[in-house]
Write a protein that holds these residues in place. Structure first.
Motif, PDB file in Angstrom:
ATOM      1  N   LEU A  17      -5.277   2.471 -10.455  1.00 48.05           N
ATOM      2  CA  LEU A  17      -4.548   3.430  -9.618  1.00 48.05           C
ATOM      3  C   LEU A  17      -3.043   3.237  -9.757  1.00 48.05           C
ATOM      4  CD1 LEU A  17      -6.678   3.384  -6.339  1.00 48.05           C
ATOM      5  CD2 LEU A  17      -6.610   5.173  -8.094  1.00 48.05           C
ATOM      6  N   ALA A  18      -2.601   1.989  -9.816  1.00 47.26           N
ATOM      7  CA  ALA A  18      -1.173   1.711  -9.974  1.00 47.26           C
ATOM      8  C   ALA A  18      -0.651   2.281 -11.290  1.00 47.26           C
ATOM      9  CB  ALA A  18      -0.917   0.206  -9.898  1.00 47.26           C
ATOM     10  N   LEU A  19      -1.435   2.168 -12.355  1.00 48.97           N
ATOM     11  CA  LEU A  19      -1.031   2.729 -13.639  1.00 48.97           C
ATOM     12  C   LEU A  19      -0.867   4.243 -13.541  1.00 48.97           C
ATOM     13  CD1 LEU A  19      -3.311   0.619 -15.987  1.00 48.97           C
ATOM     14  CD2 LEU A  19      -0.812   0.498 -15.839  1.00 48.97           C
ATOM     15  N   GLU A  20      -1.755   4.891 -12.817  1.00 52.45           N
ATOM     16  CA  GLU A  20      -1.644   6.336 -12.613  1.00 52.45           C
ATOM     17  C   GLU A  20      -0.380   6.685 -11.838  1.00 52.45           C
ATOM     18  OE1 GLU A  20      -5.234   7.877 -10.837  1.00 52.45           O
ATOM     19  OE2 GLU A  20      -6.490   6.919 -12.361  1.00 52.45           O
ATOM     20  N   VAL A  21      -0.085   5.915 -10.797  1.00 51.38           N
ATOM     21  CA  VAL A  21       1.112   6.152  -9.989  1.00 51.38           C
ATOM     22  C   VAL A  21       2.370   5.965 -10.841  1.00 51.38           C
ATOM     23  CG1 VAL A  21       2.496   5.250  -8.066  1.00 51.38           C
ATOM     24  CG2 VAL A  21       0.033   5.592  -7.786  1.00 51.38           C
ATOM     25  N   LEU A  22       2.397   4.929 -11.669  1.00 50.05           N
ATOM     26  CA  LEU A  22       3.557   4.691 -12.525  1.00 50.05           C
ATOM     27  C   LEU A  22       3.759   5.843 -13.503  1.00 50.05           C
ATOM     28  CD1 LEU A  22       3.115   0.876 -13.154  1.00 50.05           C
ATOM     29  CD2 LEU A  22       4.879   1.980 -11.763  1.00 50.05           C
ATOM     30  N   ALA A  23       2.674   6.409 -13.994  1.00 48.32           N
ATOM     31  CA  ALA A  23       2.774   7.559 -14.891  1.00 48.32           C
ATOM     32  C   ALA A  23       3.346   8.770 -14.157  1.00 48.32           C
ATOM     33  CB  ALA A  23       1.411   7.886 -15.491  1.00 48.32           C
ATOM     34  N   LEU A  52       4.493  -4.716  -9.156  1.00 41.14           N
ATOM     35  CA  LEU A  52       5.504  -4.289 -10.119  1.00 41.14           C
ATOM     36  C   LEU A  52       6.742  -5.139  -9.888  1.00 41.14           C
ATOM     37  CD1 LEU A  52       6.258  -2.257 -12.354  1.00 41.14           C
ATOM     38  CD2 LEU A  52       7.156  -0.775 -10.534  1.00 41.14           C
ATOM     39  N   ARG A  53       7.206  -5.815 -10.937  1.00 44.64           N
ATOM     40  CA  ARG A  53       8.368  -6.699 -10.824  1.00 44.64           C
ATOM     41  C   ARG A  53       9.489  -6.203 -11.720  1.00 44.64           C
ATOM     42  NH1 ARG A  53      10.226 -11.576  -9.261  1.00 44.64           N
ATOM     43  NH2 ARG A  53      11.573 -12.692 -10.685  1.00 44.64           N
ATOM     44  N   ASP A  54      10.688  -6.127 -11.151  1.00 44.85           N
ATOM     45  CA  ASP A  54      11.897  -5.844 -11.912  1.00 44.85           C
ATOM     46  C   ASP A  54      12.495  -7.199 -12.266  1.00 44.85           C
ATOM     47  OD1 ASP A  54      14.594  -5.456 -12.660  1.00 44.85           O
ATOM     48  OD2 ASP A  54      14.677  -3.564 -11.568  1.00 44.85           O
ATOM     49  N   GLU A  55      12.324  -7.605 -13.508  1.00 53.39           N
ATOM     50  CA  GLU A  55      12.737  -8.943 -13.938  1.00 53.39           C
ATOM     51  C   GLU A  55      14.245  -9.136 -13.835  1.00 53.39           C
ATOM     52  OE1 GLU A  55      10.584 -11.216 -14.414  1.00 53.39           O
ATOM     53  OE2 GLU A  55       8.757 -10.076 -14.785  1.00 53.39           O
ATOM     54  N   GLY A  56      14.996  -8.101 -14.122  1.00 58.86           N
ATOM     55  CA  GLY A  56      16.456  -8.207 -14.083  1.00 58.86           C
ATOM     56  C   GLY A  56      17.006  -8.456 -12.691  1.00 58.86           C
ATOM     57  N   ARG A  57      16.384  -7.852 -11.693  1.00 57.10           N
ATOM     58  CA  ARG A  57      16.844  -8.003 -10.310  1.00 57.10           C
ATOM     59  C   ARG A  57      16.027  -9.006  -9.522  1.00 57.10           C
ATOM     60  NH1 ARG A  57      16.743  -2.329  -7.751  1.00 57.10           N
ATOM     61  NH2 ARG A  57      14.710  -2.331  -8.748  1.00 57.10           N
ATOM     62  N   GLY A  58      14.919  -9.449 -10.079  1.00 62.60           N
ATOM     63  CA  GLY A  58      14.066 -10.399  -9.357  1.00 62.60           C
ATOM     64  C   GLY A  58      13.391  -9.790  -8.144  1.00 62.60           C
ATOM     65  N   MET A  59      13.199  -8.473  -8.154  1.00 58.94           N
ATOM     66  CA  MET A  59      12.582  -7.780  -7.024  1.00 58.94           C
ATOM     67  C   MET A  59      11.155  -7.390  -7.378  1.00 58.94           C
ATOM     68  SD  MET A  59      15.761  -5.349  -5.847  1.00 58.94           S
ATOM     69  CE  MET A  59      14.781  -4.572  -4.577  1.00 58.94           C
ATOM     70  N   GLU A  60      10.299  -7.342  -6.346  1.00 61.65           N
ATOM     71  CA  GLU A  60       8.894  -6.998  -6.552  1.00 61.65           C
ATOM     72  C   GLU A  60       8.463  -5.907  -5.581  1.00 61.65           C
ATOM     73  OE1 GLU A  60       7.339 -11.280  -8.229  1.00 61.65           O
ATOM     74  OE2 GLU A  60       6.853 -10.752  -6.161  1.00 61.65           O
ATOM     75  N   LEU A  61       7.579  -5.051  -6.079  1.00 59.92           N
ATOM     76  CA  LEU A  61       6.991  -3.985  -5.275  1.00 59.92           C
ATOM     77  C   LEU A  61       5.490  -4.217  -5.252  1.00 59.92           C
ATOM     78  CD1 LEU A  61       7.417  -1.280  -3.775  1.00 59.92           C
ATOM     79  CD2 LEU A  61       7.088  -0.131  -5.983  1.00 59.92           C
ATOM     80  N   ASP A  62       4.990  -4.570  -4.077  1.00 56.13           N
ATOM     81  CA  ASP A  62       3.558  -4.846  -3.916  1.00 56.13           C
ATOM     82  C   ASP A  62       2.785  -3.552  -3.682  1.00 56.13           C
ATOM     83  OD1 ASP A  62       4.455  -7.457  -3.965  1.00 56.13           O
ATOM     84  OD2 ASP A  62       3.415  -8.066  -2.150  1.00 56.13           O
ATOM     85  N   TRP A  63       1.538  -3.565  -4.090  1.00 55.57           N
ATOM     86  CA  TRP A  63       0.617  -2.482  -3.791  1.00 55.57           C
ATOM     87  C   TRP A  63       0.322  -2.508  -2.311  1.00 55.57           C
ATOM     88  CZ3 TRP A  63      -0.880   1.580  -6.454  1.00 55.57           C
ATOM     89  CH2 TRP A  63      -1.966   2.317  -5.990  1.00 55.57           C
ATOM     90  N   PRO A  64       0.177  -1.386  -1.648  1.00 52.41           N
ATOM     91  CA  PRO A  64       0.102  -0.037  -2.182  1.00 52.41           C
ATOM     92  C   PRO A  64       1.494   0.579  -2.333  1.00 52.41           C
ATOM     93  CG  PRO A  64      -0.448   0.023   0.138  1.00 52.41           C
ATOM     94  CD  PRO A  64      -0.204  -1.423  -0.224  1.00 52.41           C
ATOM     95  N   PHE A  65       1.671   1.342  -3.403  1.00 58.74           N
ATOM     96  CA  PHE A  65       2.892   2.118  -3.595  1.00 58.74           C
ATOM     97  C   PHE A  65       2.516   3.479  -4.161  1.00 58.74           C
ATOM     98  CE2 PHE A  65       2.679  -1.088  -7.075  1.00 58.74           C
ATOM     99  CZ  PHE A  65       2.444  -0.270  -8.171  1.00 58.74           C
ATOM    100  N   ASP A  66       3.406   4.437  -3.894  1.00 61.01           N
ATOM    101  CA  ASP A  66       3.200   5.783  -4.421  1.00 61.01           C
ATOM    102  C   ASP A  66       4.348   6.105  -5.367  1.00 61.01           C
ATOM    103  OD1 ASP A  66       5.365   6.325  -2.734  1.00 61.01           O
ATOM    104  OD2 ASP A  66       4.177   7.469  -1.314  1.00 61.01           O
ATOM    105  N   ALA A  67       4.312   7.283  -5.974  1.00 60.38           N
ATOM    106  CA  ALA A  67       5.321   7.651  -6.962  1.00 60.38           C
ATOM    107  C   ALA A  67       6.725   7.639  -6.363  1.00 60.38           C
ATOM    108  CB  ALA A  67       4.990   9.016  -7.565  1.00 60.38           C
ATOM    109  N   GLU A  68       6.859   8.161  -5.159  1.00 57.48           N
ATOM    110  CA  GLU A  68       8.177   8.171  -4.515  1.00 57.48           C
ATOM    111  C   GLU A  68       8.655   6.755  -4.232  1.00 57.48           C
ATOM    112  OE1 GLU A  68      11.725   9.418  -3.411  1.00 57.48           O
ATOM    113  OE2 GLU A  68      10.195  10.682  -4.317  1.00 57.48           O
ATOM    114  N   GLY A  69       7.755   5.883  -3.819  1.00 57.83           N
ATOM    115  CA  GLY A  69       8.115   4.479  -3.582  1.00 57.83           C
ATOM    116  C   GLY A  69       8.573   3.781  -4.848  1.00 57.83           C
ATOM    117  N   VAL A  70       7.925   4.100  -5.958  1.00 52.59           N
ATOM    118  CA  VAL A  70       8.325   3.527  -7.255  1.00 52.59           C
ATOM    119  C   VAL A  70       9.718   4.029  -7.613  1.00 52.59           C
ATOM    120  CG1 VAL A  70       7.835   3.489  -9.725  1.00 52.59           C
ATOM    121  CG2 VAL A  70       5.982   3.191  -8.083  1.00 52.59           C
TER     122      VAL A  70
END
Length: 76
Positions: A17-23, A52-70
């Motif tokens: 589901l996360a892969l679908e949201v990222l798409a 989902l982790r942004d390596e450059g900023r060291g920030m993480e987004l835990d599930w559940p997330f939606d497209a707008e949240g991404v």
């Protein structure tokens, strides 16, 4: 452009589901890392995946997330 990593598991419905949201969010390219056989990653992420982790900023987004949240996560 952010350097993104998606931490996930094999045979993980939520990860699919996360892969679908990222798409849908049109997220930039990211690396998929499977935590199943890595004790350190299993300890760190365990039941939190997908993450989902942004390596450059060291920030993480835990599930559940939606497209707008991404999108918001990527804009920060």
């Amino acid at each position: 452009m952010p350097e993104l990593t998606l931490f996930q598991r094999d045979d993980c419905h939520l990860c699919d589901l996360a892969l679908e949201v990222l798409a849908v969010a049109r997220a930039p390219e990211f690396e998929s890392v499977f935590i199943d056989d890595d004790h350190a990653l299993e300890t760190r992420y365990g039941i939190r995946v997908p993450v989902l982790r942004d390596e450059g900023r060291g920030m993480e987004l835990d599930w559940p997330f939606d497209a707008e949240g991404v999108r918001r996560f990527l804009e920060k």
